[in-house]
Motif scaffolding. Structure first.
Motif, PDB file in Angstrom:
ATOM      1  N   PHE A  11       0.818  -1.199   0.000  1.00 22.32           N
ATOM      2  CA  PHE A  11       0.000   0.000   0.000  1.00 22.32           C
ATOM      3  C   PHE A  11       0.858   1.258   0.000  1.00 22.32           C
ATOM      4  O   PHE A  11       2.053   1.206   0.246  1.00 22.32           O
ATOM      5  N   MET A  12       0.223   2.382  -0.286  1.00 23.32           N
ATOM      6  CA  MET A  12       0.942   3.648  -0.299  1.00 23.32           C
ATOM      7  C   MET A  12       1.526   3.975   1.076  1.00 23.32           C
ATOM      8  O   MET A  12       1.042   3.492   2.093  1.00 23.32           O
ATOM      9  N   HIS A  13       2.565   4.767   1.076  1.00 22.65           N
ATOM     10  CA  HIS A  13       3.203   5.182   2.308  1.00 22.65           C
ATOM     11  C   HIS A  13       2.587   6.496   2.760  1.00 22.65           C
ATOM     12  O   HIS A  13       2.779   7.531   2.120  1.00 22.65           O
ATOM     13  N   TYR A  14       1.872   6.455   3.867  1.00 19.46           N
ATOM     14  CA  TYR A  14       1.154   7.637   4.330  1.00 19.46           C
ATOM     15  C   TYR A  14       2.094   8.765   4.731  1.00 19.46           C
ATOM     16  O   TYR A  14       1.723   9.942   4.671  1.00 19.46           O
ATOM     17  N   GLN A  15       3.347   8.428   5.090  1.00 14.34           N
ATOM     18  CA  GLN A  15       4.278   9.469   5.496  1.00 14.34           C
ATOM     19  C   GLN A  15       4.712  10.342   4.315  1.00 14.34           C
ATOM     20  O   GLN A  15       5.346  11.380   4.507  1.00 14.34           O
ATOM     21  N   LYS A  16       4.369   9.925   3.096  1.00 20.66           N
ATOM     22  CA  LYS A  16       4.705  10.723   1.910  1.00 20.66           C
ATOM     23  C   LYS A  16       3.586  11.690   1.529  1.00 20.66           C
ATOM     24  O   LYS A  16       3.635  12.318   0.475  1.00 20.66           O
ATOM     25  N   ALA A  17       2.574  11.810   2.381  1.00 14.93           N
ATOM     26  CA  ALA A  17       1.455  12.715   2.097  1.00 14.93           C
ATOM     27  C   ALA A  17       1.949  14.142   1.900  1.00 14.93           C
ATOM     28  O   ALA A  17       2.817  14.622   2.635  1.00 14.93           O
ATOM     29  N   LYS A  18       1.408  14.814   0.892  1.00 18.63           N
ATOM     30  CA  LYS A  18       1.792  16.195   0.599  1.00 18.63           C
ATOM     31  C   LYS A  18       0.546  17.059   0.426  1.00 18.63           C
ATOM     32  O   LYS A  18      -0.454  16.625  -0.156  1.00 18.63           O
ATOM     33  N   ASN A  44     -12.418  20.419  18.339  1.00 14.23           N
ATOM     34  CA  ASN A  44     -11.537  20.099  19.463  1.00 14.23           C
ATOM     35  C   ASN A  44     -11.393  18.591  19.663  1.00 14.23           C
ATOM     36  O   ASN A  44     -11.045  18.138  20.748  1.00 14.23           O
ATOM     37  N   ALA A  45     -11.638  17.811  18.600  1.00 11.44           N
ATOM     38  CA  ALA A  45     -11.627  16.350  18.721  1.00 11.44           C
ATOM     39  C   ALA A  45     -10.256  15.729  18.472  1.00 11.44           C
ATOM     40  O   ALA A  45     -10.087  14.523  18.644  1.00 11.44           O
ATOM     41  N   GLY A  46      -9.280  16.516  18.036  1.00 15.16           N
ATOM     42  CA  GLY A  46      -7.948  15.974  17.788  1.00 15.16           C
ATOM     43  C   GLY A  46      -7.747  15.459  16.381  1.00 15.16           C
ATOM     44  O   GLY A  46      -6.890  14.603  16.142  1.00 15.16           O
ATOM     45  N   LYS A  47      -8.514  16.010  15.431  1.00 18.60           N
ATOM     46  CA  LYS A  47      -8.426  15.541  14.042  1.00 18.60           C
ATOM     47  C   LYS A  47      -7.051  15.813  13.431  1.00 18.60           C
ATOM     48  O   LYS A  47      -6.459  14.932  12.792  1.00 18.60           O
ATOM     49  N   SER A  48      -6.530  17.015  13.597  1.00 16.56           N
ATOM     50  CA  SER A  48      -5.228  17.362  13.022  1.00 16.56           C
ATOM     51  C   SER A  48      -4.122  16.500  13.628  1.00 16.56           C
ATOM     52  O   SER A  48      -3.221  16.033  12.923  1.00 16.56           O
ATOM     53  N   SER A  49      -4.195  16.265  14.928  1.00 15.81           N
ATOM     54  CA  SER A  49      -3.186  15.434  15.591  1.00 15.81           C
ATOM     55  C   SER A  49      -3.230  14.005  15.060  1.00 15.81           C
ATOM     56  O   SER A  49      -2.189  13.358  14.897  1.00 15.81           O
ATOM     57  N   ALA A  50      -4.419  13.501  14.773  1.00 17.62           N
ATOM     58  CA  ALA A  50      -4.557  12.147  14.229  1.00 17.62           C
ATOM     59  C   ALA A  50      -3.942  12.058  12.838  1.00 17.62           C
ATOM     60  O   ALA A  50      -3.250  11.087  12.511  1.00 17.62           O
ATOM     61  N   LEU A  51      -4.181  13.061  12.005  1.00 16.22           N
ATOM     62  CA  LEU A  51      -3.597  13.078  10.663  1.00 16.22           C
ATOM     63  C   LEU A  51      -2.078  13.155  10.729  1.00 16.22           C
ATOM     64  O   LEU A  51      -1.373  12.495   9.957  1.00 16.22           O
ATOM     65  N   ASN A  52      -1.563  13.947  11.635  1.00 20.12           N
ATOM     66  CA  ASN A  52      -0.117  14.055  11.791  1.00 20.12           C
ATOM     67  C   ASN A  52       0.489  12.742  12.269  1.00 20.12           C
ATOM     68  O   ASN A  52       1.571  12.341  11.831  1.00 20.12           O
ATOM     69  N   ALA A  53      -0.207  12.047  13.185  1.00 23.67           N
ATOM     70  CA  ALA A  53       0.278  10.756  13.669  1.00 23.67           C
ATOM     71  C   ALA A  53       0.251   9.715  12.545  1.00 23.67           C
ATOM     72  O   ALA A  53       1.183   8.916  12.392  1.00 23.67           O
ATOM     73  N   LEU A  54      -0.809   9.733  11.753  1.00 22.94           N
ATOM     74  CA  LEU A  54      -0.955   8.803  10.639  1.00 22.94           C
ATOM     75  C   LEU A  54       0.170   8.960   9.623  1.00 22.94           C
ATOM     76  O   LEU A  54       0.732   7.980   9.142  1.00 22.94           O
ATOM     77  N   THR A  55       0.498  10.208   9.297  1.00 21.39           N
ATOM     78  CA  THR A  55       1.485  10.487   8.254  1.00 21.39           C
ATOM     79  C   THR A  55       2.908  10.648   8.789  1.00 21.39           C
ATOM     80  O   THR A  55       3.833  10.866   8.009  1.00 21.39           O
ATOM     81  N   GLN A  56       3.049  10.560  10.115  1.00 23.06           N
ATOM     82  CA  GLN A  56       4.358  10.724  10.757  1.00 23.06           C
ATOM     83  C   GLN A  56       4.982  12.071  10.413  1.00 23.06           C
ATOM     84  O   GLN A  56       6.200  12.195  10.247  1.00 23.06           O
TER      85      GLN A  56
END
Length: 216
Positions: A11-18, A44-56
């Motif tokens: 699968f694609m590498h999520y850390q390469k998200a741009k 205030n649900a932590g959506k941005s933090s989740a995306l950052n964790a997903l993509t490293q």
């Protein structure tokens, strides 16, 4: 897109998200093709933090001490034809009521009309889940048969017993609104539940449509 090699699928590498663009309206999004997976939730649900964790990536999705700052539909590219979508936070932002109604209208249109949308990740604080707008998102998704995976964020804030109780309670309530939706506990800071989230996203991106394209 996912690449099949024999029985193994890479699968694609999520850390390469741009970052690609920020759209104020659905009409400003990329062409309705390929595969998109969207992230949504209260501001205030932590959506941005989740995306950052997903993509490293520490700052792929902006985090702010002022909830509701993100007012655009932010598009991030993965592999060719695959995109992550960060929908505007809702329910908390200190903006005019008319602006909130416009956001709500665009969210509804996106969930109900976007043909390349394969799944919705709905972020909810495990201590304050299923507020009115969360419930509306589940109803909209169920009406059009859109798969939903609920992330109960900030799970590290609760002890194990309280976390398990909240998870069971949320699963029961979610099933009444969207019987096919799945629910998990998640912590961006501790990375708890990240593997489960990755498995869900991989399944959505490995859709029958993309598989058939690879065989041609």
């Amino acid at each position: 897109m996912p690449i099949s090699k024999g029985k193994k699928t890479i699968f694609m590498h999520y850390q390469k998200a741009k970052y690609l663009l920020g759209a104020a309206k659905i009409s400003q999004l990329p062409a309705d093709e390929g595969i998109e997976v969207a992230f949504a939730g209260r501001s205030n649900a932590g959506k941005s933090s989740a995306l950052n964790a997903l993509t490293q990536q520490k700052s792929l999705a902006r985090t702010s001490k002022t909830p509701g700052r993100t007012q655009l539909i932010n598009v991030f590219t993965l592999d060719e034809g695959a995109r992550l979508i960060d929908l505007p936070g809702y329910g908390y932002a200190k903006v005019p009521e008319a602006t909130k109604l416009l956001w709500q209208e665009e969210l509804s249109r996106y969930l109900q009309e976007r043909q390349c949308l394969r799944g919705l990740v709905l972020l909810m604080d495990i201590r304050h889940f299923l507020k009115d707008t969360d419930q509306q998102m589940l109803v909209w998704a169920h009406e059009v048969g859109l798969p939903v995976h609920c992330l109960l964020s900030k799970s590290d804030k609760l002890k194990q017993g309280a976390k398990s109780k909240a998870l069971l309670q949320c699963k029961k309530q979610v099933s009444e609104l969207h019987p096919e939706a799945s629910v998990q506990a998640f912590s961006s800071t501790k990375k708890h539940g990240l593997d489960q989230l990755l498995a869900k996203l991989d399944a959505w991106y490995a859709s029958p449509e993309s598989a058939s394209e690879q065989e041609e």
